[in-house]
Design a protein around this motif. Structure first.
Motif, mmCIF file in Angstrom:
data_model
loop_
_atom_site.group_PDB
_atom_site.id
_atom_site.type_symbol
_atom_site.label_atom_id
_atom_site.label_comp_id
_atom_site.label_asym_id
_atom_site.label_seq_id
_atom_site.Cartn_x
_atom_site.Cartn_y
_atom_site.Cartn_z
ATOM 1 N N LEU A 229 6.360 -9.139 2.934
ATOM 2 C CA LEU A 229 5.451 -8.953 4.070
ATOM 3 C C LEU A 229 4.017 -8.733 3.616
ATOM 4 C CD1 LEU A 229 5.491 -8.627 7.203
ATOM 5 C CD2 LEU A 229 5.768 -6.163 6.818
ATOM 6 N N GLY A 230 3.859 -8.190 2.409
ATOM 7 C CA GLY A 230 2.528 -7.828 1.917
ATOM 8 C C GLY A 230 2.287 -6.342 2.150
ATOM 9 N N PRO A 231 1.756 -5.624 1.163
ATOM 10 C CA PRO A 231 1.539 -4.183 1.328
ATOM 11 C C PRO A 231 0.579 -3.823 2.461
ATOM 12 C CG PRO A 231 0.544 -5.000 -0.715
ATOM 13 C CD PRO A 231 1.395 -6.103 -0.181
ATOM 14 N N SER A 232 -0.415 -4.653 2.698
ATOM 15 C CA SER A 232 -1.366 -4.346 3.779
ATOM 16 C C SER A 232 -0.678 -4.375 5.136
ATOM 17 C CB SER A 232 -2.530 -5.344 3.766
ATOM 18 O OG SER A 232 -3.269 -5.242 2.576
ATOM 19 N N ASN A 233 0.160 -5.394 5.361
ATOM 20 C CA ASN A 233 0.890 -5.498 6.625
ATOM 21 C C ASN A 233 1.889 -4.359 6.787
ATOM 22 O OD1 ASN A 233 -0.401 -7.845 7.490
ATOM 23 N ND2 ASN A 233 1.056 -9.168 6.409
ATOM 24 N N LEU A 234 2.573 -4.019 5.697
ATOM 25 C CA LEU A 234 3.541 -2.918 5.781
ATOM 26 C C LEU A 234 2.831 -1.597 6.041
ATOM 27 C CD1 LEU A 234 6.365 -1.755 5.575
ATOM 28 C CD2 LEU A 234 6.111 -1.694 3.084
ATOM 29 N N ASN A 235 1.710 -1.374 5.371
ATOM 30 C CA ASN A 235 0.963 -0.133 5.579
ATOM 31 C C ASN A 235 0.486 -0.016 7.026
ATOM 32 O OD1 ASN A 235 1.302 0.467 2.898
ATOM 33 N ND2 ASN A 235 -0.737 -0.223 2.270
ATOM 34 N N TYR A 236 0.059 -1.134 7.584
ATOM 35 C CA TYR A 236 -0.403 -1.143 8.978
ATOM 36 C C TYR A 236 0.744 -0.760 9.917
ATOM 37 C CZ TYR A 236 -1.808 -2.988 13.521
ATOM 38 O OH TYR A 236 -2.083 -3.134 14.861
ATOM 39 N N ARG A 237 1.905 -1.344 9.683
ATOM 40 C CA ARG A 237 3.059 -1.052 10.545
ATOM 41 C C ARG A 237 3.517 0.392 10.384
ATOM 42 N NH1 ARG A 237 5.671 -5.501 12.764
ATOM 43 N NH2 ARG A 237 4.694 -7.499 12.227
ATOM 44 N N LEU A 238 3.460 0.901 9.162
ATOM 45 C CA LEU A 238 3.847 2.296 8.942
ATOM 46 C C LEU A 238 2.849 3.240 9.606
ATOM 47 C CD1 LEU A 238 4.897 2.153 5.162
ATOM 48 C CD2 LEU A 238 6.419 2.551 7.098
ATOM 49 N N ARG A 239 1.591 2.900 9.490
ATOM 50 C CA ARG A 239 0.532 3.744 10.062
ATOM 51 C C ARG A 239 0.604 3.752 11.582
ATOM 52 N NH1 ARG A 239 -3.095 1.606 7.391
ATOM 53 N NH2 ARG A 239 -4.024 0.202 8.949
ATOM 54 N N LYS A 240 0.870 2.594 12.180
ATOM 55 C CA LYS A 240 0.932 2.476 13.640
ATOM 56 C C LYS A 240 2.323 2.751 14.201
ATOM 57 C CE LYS A 240 -3.357 1.161 14.263
ATOM 58 N NZ LYS A 240 -4.320 1.975 15.066
ATOM 59 N N LYS A 241 3.257 3.042 13.274
ATOM 60 C CA LYS A 241 4.651 3.309 13.656
ATOM 61 C C LYS A 241 5.260 2.141 14.421
ATOM 62 C CE LYS A 241 4.085 8.319 13.653
ATOM 63 N NZ LYS A 241 4.252 9.593 14.404
ATOM 64 N N LYS A 242 4.906 0.946 13.968
ATOM 65 C CA LYS A 242 5.458 -0.264 14.553
ATOM 66 C C LYS A 242 6.772 -0.617 13.869
ATOM 67 C CE LYS A 242 1.174 -2.485 16.085
ATOM 68 N NZ LYS A 242 1.590 -2.754 17.474
ATOM 69 N N ARG A 243 7.534 -1.488 14.500
ATOM 70 C CA ARG A 243 8.817 -1.907 13.943
ATOM 71 C C ARG A 243 8.592 -2.659 12.630
ATOM 72 N NH1 ARG A 243 12.061 -6.221 13.569
ATOM 73 N NH2 ARG A 243 10.465 -7.561 14.525
ATOM 74 N N ILE A 244 9.399 -2.326 11.647
ATOM 75 C CA ILE A 244 9.309 -2.982 10.339
ATOM 76 C C ILE A 244 10.400 -4.045 10.242
ATOM 77 C CG2 ILE A 244 9.455 -2.646 7.831
ATOM 78 C CD1 ILE A 244 8.522 0.237 8.312
ATOM 79 N N PRO A 245 10.029 -5.304 10.058
ATOM 80 C CA PRO A 245 11.039 -6.359 9.953
ATOM 81 C C PRO A 245 11.921 -6.172 8.717
ATOM 82 C CG PRO A 245 8.865 -7.211 9.370
ATOM 83 C CD PRO A 245 8.653 -5.837 9.892
#
Length: 233
Positions: free
Chosen positions: A196-212
């Motif tokens: 996914l890329g660390p930037s995308n994962l960090n964004y999802r973790l920060r926004k508490k979005k669903r992680i694929p």
């Protein structure tokens, strides 16, 4: 004459006594020196024995480590041969050695690296993704340059070098190790970030979005497949 004879007897007796005492003294000195030397020798031998046993233990430990490493290389080579039917233009033994060597340095399960390669490229070293990721472990050129700058033993000056299987695997394993450290040892996040890329994962973790988890699940399924092949080989 009688006094003279008595005097001679006394003189002889004194000489004999002196020689006896002198001989005894020499004997005592020699025995003392012998035992002192023997004690020193025993201490030296004891130290040498301790050093020898320590070196023997270290040698056995080293041999066990080398045997374990060798077995992993053989196992991975067998899995590679099974999955590719030996229909690849590169040496599977060289690939196996590189996977084990680099994984060991980074304290990563080499079979997990093999699972990543199977998931990323199915062992096609010429594979190029739509985003421009190259080779066995699908490395983006910018990622390769970044990892190369972080590691003194990795040098890459052109993206074409990523088509080389050995270079690609070295960079891929070092990048995966970088991700594991970045996520504080969380291998699951490192696997997801690899795709996914660390930037995308960090964004999802920060926004508490669903992680694929689709990619992660594929890697785990491939890991289980590789474990089955290894155990049945």
């Amino acid at each position: 004459m009688t006094l003279e004879k008595e005097f001679l007897k006394i003189n002889v007796f004194c000489k004999v006594l002196f020689l006896t005492l002198f001989t005894y003294s020499l004997l005592v000195t020699s025995l003392s020196q012998y035992y002192f030397n023997k004690i020193d020798l025993l201490e030296e031998l004891s130290l040498k024995k301790t050093d020898y046993l320590a070196s023997l233990y270290n040698s056995k430990s080293k041999n066990k480590y080398l045997i374990s490493k060798y077995n992993q290389i053989i196992d991975i080579n067998n899995v590679l041969s099974y999955l590719t039917n030996n229909n690849v233009p590169y040496s599977t033994m060289d690939i196996s050695y590189t996977i084990v060597e680099e994984s060991t340095k980074e304290n990563i399960d080499p079979y997990l690296i093999l699972s990543l390669i199977l998931t990323e490229s199915s062992f096609n070293h010429k594979s190029i993704s739509r985003k421009g990721a190259i080779g066995l472990m699908q490395i983006l050129p910018n990622t390769a340059y970044y990892i190369s700058n972080l590691n003194d033993d990795i040098e890459i000056s052109h993206k074409k070098e990523l088509f080389d299987p050995i270079t690609n695997i070295k960079i891929g394993i070092n990048y995966f190790a970088y991700l594991i450290k970045k996520y504080n040892g969380n291998v699951k996040y490192a696997i997801i970030a690899y795709n996914l890329g660390p930037s995308n994962l960090n964004y999802r973790l920060r926004k508490k979005k669903r992680i694929p988890k689709f990619y992660y699940n594929r890697v785990i399924r491939n890991y289980q497949l590789i474990s089955t092949i290894k155990n049945n080989a």
